[in-house]
Design an enzyme around this catalytic site. Structure first.
Site, PDB file in Angstrom:
ATOM      1  CE  LYS A 161      -6.858  10.880  -5.401  1.00  0.00           C
ATOM      2  NZ  LYS A 161      -7.549  10.771  -4.089  1.00  0.00           N
ATOM      3  CB  ALA A 221      -9.469  -1.632   1.942  1.00  0.00           C
TER       4      ALA A 221
END
Ligand code: C5P
Length: 219
Positions: A60, A175
């Site tokens: 990122k 998740a």
């Protein structure tokens, strides 16, 4: 539709073991700071050797062009693709694209994937209001992929409409609670569903990868 394993474990042995166990069901492997800061960038080479899969580095990247360029050079020396942020603006993303062009070739192109909206709760605070503009910029720059959230299928759909045929890389199933059925209605053959903890924290990662692969292949 393809399955991207987010291999965010912190040990080399565990990473290589899970990568090898799941490789028949996983299309591509994504690693990030958790693994690379724990083991070093050379882990990319080891995963590729063990699995024969492409490896994406999810860093990122979000810096000025000159620094992005250096990060991209170090990363793309090893990895097939790099994930960057778009909110830093066009010149920062273009600096990475330039390195990708330089380091890739026809047989093994290097890819630049740009984040639009993130999948976590607080992405609505600052990122969501500008995510459509980021998606438009991704289209304009012809990046090789965009990241968009499986946790918000309505946003995933809107972003997909903006970027058109640019592949979507979508985290949030497993998740983070993303609804895979809804995601499967939106994504197409060239898109990727990312699953991390849903596979590597499962007591049988191979079975879990097989399960996800089967679910996404039905579409
Ligand atoms: O474990 P889980 O399946 O939630 O993993 C999701 C992966 O996708 C993690 O590597 C996370 O860093 C990444 N990611 C994300 N949301 C984004 C971009 C990347 O969850 N917008």
């Amino acid at each position: 539709m393809k399955l991207m394993l987010a291999l965010d474990v912190m040990s080399k042995n565990e990473a290589l073991k899970i990568a090898e166990e799941t490789k028949d069901f996983v299309d591509i492997i994504k690693i990030g700071y958790p693994l690379v800061l724990s083991t070093g960038i050379e882990i990319v080479k080891e995963i590729k050797n063990k699995t024969n899969k492409e490896v994406v580095c999810d860093f990122k990247v979000a810096d000025i062009p000159a620094t992005n360029e250096k990060i991209a050079k170090t990363t793309l020396k090893y990895a097939d693709a790099i994930i960057c942020q778009g909110f830093v603006g066009k010149d920062s993303v273009m600096a990475i694209q330039k390195v990708a062009e330089e380091y890739g070739n026809k047989g093994a192109p290097k890819k630049v994937i740009m984040v639009t909206e993130m999948s976590h709760l607080s992405a609505v605070e600052f990122l969501q209001p500008v995510a459509d503009d980021l998606a438009k910029m991704a289209k304009e720059l012809s990046v090789d992929g965009v990241v968009a959230p499986s946790t918000r299928p309505e946003r995933l759909k809107e972003i997909k409409e903006i970027v058109g045929d640019i592949p979507i890389i979508s985290p949030g199933v497993g998740a983070q609670g993303g609804d895979l059925d809804k995601v499967l209605e939106i994504l197409g053959d060239n898109d990727y569903v990312i699953v991390g903890r849903g596979i590597y924290e499962h007591n049988n990662p191979k079975e879990s990868a097989k399960h996800y692969k089967k679910l996404i292949s039905k579409n």
